[in-house]
Design a protein around this motif. Structure first.
Motif, PDB file in Angstrom:
ATOM      1  N   ALA A  38      13.696 -34.707  14.253  1.00  0.00           N
ATOM      2  CA  ALA A  38      13.537 -34.001  15.529  1.00  0.00           C
ATOM      3  C   ALA A  38      12.729 -32.721  15.346  1.00  0.00           C
ATOM      4  N   ILE A  39      13.055 -31.967  14.312  1.00  0.00           N
ATOM      5  CA  ILE A  39      12.310 -30.733  14.048  1.00  0.00           C
ATOM      6  C   ILE A  39      10.865 -31.050  13.685  1.00  0.00           C
ATOM      7  N   LEU A  40      10.667 -32.145  12.949  1.00  0.00           N
ATOM      8  CA  LEU A  40       9.303 -32.550  12.606  1.00  0.00           C
ATOM      9  C   LEU A  40       8.504 -32.892  13.865  1.00  0.00           C
ATOM     10  N   GLY A  41       9.162 -33.526  14.834  1.00  0.00           N
ATOM     11  CA  GLY A  41       8.481 -33.819  16.094  1.00  0.00           C
ATOM     12  C   GLY A  41       8.072 -32.560  16.829  1.00  0.00           C
ATOM     13  N   LEU A  42       8.931 -31.530  16.786  1.00  0.00           N
ATOM     14  CA  LEU A  42       8.589 -30.265  17.437  1.00  0.00           C
ATOM     15  C   LEU A  42       7.415 -29.587  16.750  1.00  0.00           C
ATOM     16  N   VAL A  43       7.364 -29.696  15.424  1.00  0.00           N
ATOM     17  CA  VAL A  43       6.290 -29.035  14.676  1.00  0.00           C
ATOM     18  C   VAL A  43       4.972 -29.788  14.818  1.00  0.00           C
ATOM     19  N   VAL A  44       5.042 -31.127  14.720  1.00  0.00           N
ATOM     20  CA  VAL A  44       3.819 -31.935  14.714  1.00  0.00           C
ATOM     21  C   VAL A  44       3.267 -32.131  16.125  1.00  0.00           C
ATOM     22  N   ARG A  45       4.111 -32.553  17.035  1.00  0.00           N
ATOM     23  CA  ARG A  45       3.640 -32.893  18.382  1.00  0.00           C
ATOM     24  C   ARG A  45       3.881 -31.775  19.377  1.00  0.00           C
ATOM     25  N   GLY A  46       4.989 -31.090  19.238  1.00  0.00           N
ATOM     26  CA  GLY A  46       5.311 -30.008  20.154  1.00  0.00           C
ATOM     27  C   GLY A  46       5.743 -30.521  21.521  1.00  0.00           C
ATOM     28  N   LEU A  47       6.155 -29.611  22.360  1.00  0.00           N
ATOM     29  CA  LEU A  47       6.576 -29.948  23.719  1.00  0.00           C
ATOM     30  C   LEU A  47       5.417 -29.778  24.688  1.00  0.00           C
ATOM     31  N   HIS A  48       5.319 -30.727  25.610  1.00  0.00           N
ATOM     32  CA  HIS A  48       4.268 -30.675  26.635  1.00  0.00           C
ATOM     33  C   HIS A  48       4.900 -30.170  27.937  1.00  0.00           C
ATOM     34  N   PHE A  49       4.639 -28.913  28.236  1.00  0.00           N
ATOM     35  CA  PHE A  49       5.225 -28.323  29.434  1.00  0.00           C
ATOM     36  C   PHE A  49       4.388 -28.694  30.659  1.00  0.00           C
ATOM     37  N   SER A  50       5.081 -28.878  31.742  1.00  0.00           N
ATOM     38  CA  SER A  50       4.409 -29.261  32.985  1.00  0.00           C
ATOM     39  C   SER A  50       3.707 -28.048  33.588  1.00  0.00           C
ATOM     40  N   VAL A 183      15.741 -32.492  22.322  1.00  0.00           N
ATOM     41  CA  VAL A 183      14.423 -31.846  22.376  1.00  0.00           C
ATOM     42  C   VAL A 183      13.436 -32.576  21.472  1.00  0.00           C
ATOM     43  N   GLY A 184      13.907 -33.030  20.302  1.00  0.00           N
ATOM     44  CA  GLY A 184      13.031 -33.769  19.407  1.00  0.00           C
ATOM     45  C   GLY A 184      12.564 -35.089  19.996  1.00  0.00           C
ATOM     46  N   VAL A 185      13.457 -35.777  20.694  1.00  0.00           N
ATOM     47  CA  VAL A 185      13.066 -37.029  21.356  1.00  0.00           C
ATOM     48  C   VAL A 185      11.999 -36.757  22.406  1.00  0.00           C
ATOM     49  N   TYR A 186      12.137 -35.660  23.135  1.00  0.00           N
ATOM     50  CA  TYR A 186      11.109 -35.302  24.124  1.00  0.00           C
ATOM     51  C   TYR A 186       9.766 -35.022  23.455  1.00  0.00           C
ATOM     52  N   ALA A 187       9.823 -34.379  22.290  1.00  0.00           N
ATOM     53  CA  ALA A 187       8.568 -34.091  21.589  1.00  0.00           C
ATOM     54  C   ALA A 187       7.882 -35.377  21.137  1.00  0.00           C
ATOM     55  N   TRP A 188       8.645 -36.310  20.574  1.00  0.00           N
ATOM     56  CA  TRP A 188       8.054 -37.563  20.115  1.00  0.00           C
ATOM     57  C   TRP A 188       7.618 -38.450  21.277  1.00  0.00           C
ATOM     58  N   SER A 189       8.315 -38.394  22.409  1.00  0.00           N
ATOM     59  CA  SER A 189       7.976 -39.255  23.542  1.00  0.00           C
ATOM     60  C   SER A 189       6.683 -38.834  24.226  1.00  0.00           C
ATOM     61  N   GLY A 190       6.346 -37.553  24.150  1.00  0.00           N
ATOM     62  CA  GLY A 190       5.135 -37.067  24.798  1.00  0.00           C
ATOM     63  C   GLY A 190       5.307 -36.782  26.277  1.00  0.00           C
ATOM     64  N   LEU A 191       6.519 -36.939  26.816  1.00  0.00           N
ATOM     65  CA  LEU A 191       6.755 -36.639  28.227  1.00  0.00           C
ATOM     66  C   LEU A 191       6.727 -35.132  28.465  1.00  0.00           C
ATOM     67  N   GLU A 192       6.360 -34.764  29.667  1.00  0.00           N
ATOM     68  CA  GLU A 192       6.294 -33.357  30.008  1.00  0.00           C
ATOM     69  C   GLU A 192       7.686 -32.788  30.241  1.00  0.00           C
ATOM     70  N   VAL A 193       7.839 -31.543  29.853  1.00  0.00           N
ATOM     71  CA  VAL A 193       9.071 -30.802  30.124  1.00  0.00           C
ATOM     72  C   VAL A 193       8.906 -30.126  31.479  1.00  0.00           C
ATOM     73  N   SER A 194       9.666 -30.622  32.439  1.00  0.00           N
ATOM     74  CA  SER A 194       9.569 -30.134  33.810  1.00  0.00           C
ATOM     75  C   SER A 194      10.884 -29.461  34.197  1.00  0.00           C
ATOM     76  N   PRO A 195      10.969 -28.861  35.381  1.00  0.00           N
ATOM     77  CA  PRO A 195      12.259 -28.319  35.825  1.00  0.00           C
ATOM     78  C   PRO A 195      13.370 -29.372  35.856  1.00  0.00           C
ATOM     79  N   SER A 196      13.017 -30.637  36.121  1.00  0.00           N
ATOM     80  CA  SER A 196      14.025 -31.697  36.077  1.00  0.00           C
ATOM     81  C   SER A 196      14.570 -31.880  34.663  1.00  0.00           C
ATOM     82  N   THR A 197      13.702 -31.704  33.669  1.00  0.00           N
ATOM     83  CA  THR A 197      14.155 -31.782  32.282  1.00  0.00           C
ATOM     84  C   THR A 197      15.148 -30.673  31.967  1.00  0.00           C
ATOM     85  N   VAL A 198      14.878 -29.485  32.467  1.00  0.00           N
ATOM     86  CA  VAL A 198      15.794 -28.359  32.250  1.00  0.00           C
ATOM     87  C   VAL A 198      17.147 -28.651  32.887  1.00  0.00           C
ATOM     88  N   VAL A 199      17.127 -29.211  34.072  1.00  0.00           N
ATOM     89  CA  VAL A 199      18.382 -29.585  34.731  1.00  0.00           C
ATOM     90  C   VAL A 199      19.136 -30.612  33.893  1.00  0.00           C
TER      91      VAL A 199
END
Length: 387
Positions: A38-50, A183-199
């Motif tokens: 999971a941490i590797l996904g955050l470092v390599v791919r990172g989070l895609h914010f909307s 959070v790591g799954v979100y980084a690997w999936s490539g989906l955007e982090v939106s307000p719905s994700t925060v909820v």
């Protein structure tokens, strides 16, 4: 279902049990590997914010034929870098293309809108444009962070008051696992982090702690009934508590995951990004929370408790008593087997002796003697008188 209920009853009574606490090193290695990925996904791919977090423009084009490649070509020609294009089916029929761009000038925006209308074959007035500022997403992020901190503090206080501080530490360790994995799954999936994700993130906190609190409550009960009465050590009582609540935890999580999985499937089919963002966070969070409460929370609690000298002394004392009882049982079993073997040998010897005594000794015969049971002299029989 009947079979599952039967297994649940046997687990609750302690007739059968899965070794969970005793294999905590194995679970720690598995979760450590997952956390590393999971941490590797955050470092390599990172989070895609909307766009709600980084700001930009959202252009919606109603079109039944406009493709993603066409949109990318038009945006590149107009000098718009790397737009995000989503094709969605509208409920009730129809199709629309949503183009999300970084913050661009008004002139570039008008040119892009005109080119998209020409490619879609529609009037430019049918295209909607929405400007989103980055400050709104920044405010949402700050509020979510504050809510997370408040939740963790209140959770720690609650567990420390109604249970003990070691349970609070174990529960927080399990919760951190869930958050990092999600959070790591979100980084690997490539989906955007939106307000719905925060909820979704904030929602899974409650689910992740529910199972842990249920298990800890059973651990507390077993401690009072078994550990304090010197019937079981703390580790065995905690392992029994996990098994007693295992079926309940799995049933609760399964019931929660079924509608969430349906929501994710529907969002994927309809290309509804809002549903995907919310459902994925819930799906991963609930699943990881259930597994973590079983394989991380309770083993961590037992590890912390075994650091106490009193708990270690009781474990050693109970282990010594058990070993002594097992040795006595083994000795008694060996003695009974020896007695049974001696009895069998004595019976065989007596039977052989009786058989030897029952056999007659043959008598020696001299010449002129008749054979028979005894050698008796032959008597002269008197002749019969004549009349």
């Amino acid at each position: 279902m009947a079979g599952l209920g039967s297994i649940g009853n046997r687990l609750y009574r302690g007739d059968v049990a899965f070794e969970i606490v005793g294999r905590r090193r194995r679970w720690a290695a598995i979760f450590g590997t997952v956390l590393l990925l999971a941490i590797l996904g955050l470092v390599v791919r990172g989070l895609h914010f909307s766009v709600d977090f980084k700001g930009g423009s959202v252009i919606t084009v109603p079109s039944a034929s406009l493709s993603t490649d066409q949109v990318n070509s038009i945006a590149t020609a107009d000098g718009v870098p790397a737009p995000t294009v989503q094709v969605q089916q509208i409920v009730g029929g129809g199709r629309q293309v949503t183009v999300t761009t970084v913050t661009i000038t008004s002139k570039t925006q008008q040119q892009l809108t005109a080119d998209l209308a020409r490619a879609a074959g529609i009037d430019q007035s049918k295209i909607t444009v929405e400007q989103v500022g980055a400050s709104w997403g920044h405010d949402i992020s700050n509020q979510a962070t504050q809510a997370l901190i408040v939740f963790l503090v209140l959770l720690a206080i609650y567990l420390a008051i109604f249970f003990e501080w070691k349970m609070a530490v174990a529960a927080l360790a399990s919760l951190i696992n869930v958050i990092v994995i999600t959070v790591g799954v979100y980084a690997w999936s490539g989906l955007e982090v939106s307000p719905s994700t925060v909820v979704g993130f904030l929602t899974i906190l409650g689910y992740a702690m529910y199972d842990a609190v249920v298990v800890f409550d059973k651990v507390k009960e077993n401690k009072r009934q078994l550990v304090d009465q010197n019937k079981l050590g703390y580790g065995r009582a905690a392992n029994l508590a996990v098994n007693q609540t295992l079926v309940r935890s799995l049933n609760t999580s399964l019931i929660a995951l079924i509608p969430v999985a349906a929501l994710l499937f529907g969002g994927t089919v309809s290309q509804a990004a809002v549903l995907q963002d919310l459902a994925l966070a819930l799906l991963v969070g609930i699943g990881a929370g259930t597994v973590s409460s079983i394989l991380v929370a309770t083993p961590t609690l037992v590890w912390l408790k075994e650091l106490e000298p009193a708990v270690r002394a009781q474990e050693q004392r109970l282990a010594s008593v058990k070993a002594t009882a097992e040795r006595r049982a083994t000795s008694a079993k060996v003695a009974s087997v020896a007695v049974a073997g001696a009895g069998a040998a004595g019976g065989a010897s007596a039977a052989a002796s009786e058989s030897s005594d029952a056999q007659p000794t043959p008598a020696k015969q001299t010449p002129g003697q008749r054979s028979g049971p005894r050698n008796q002299p032959v008597r002269n029989q008197p002749r019969s008188k004549r009349r």
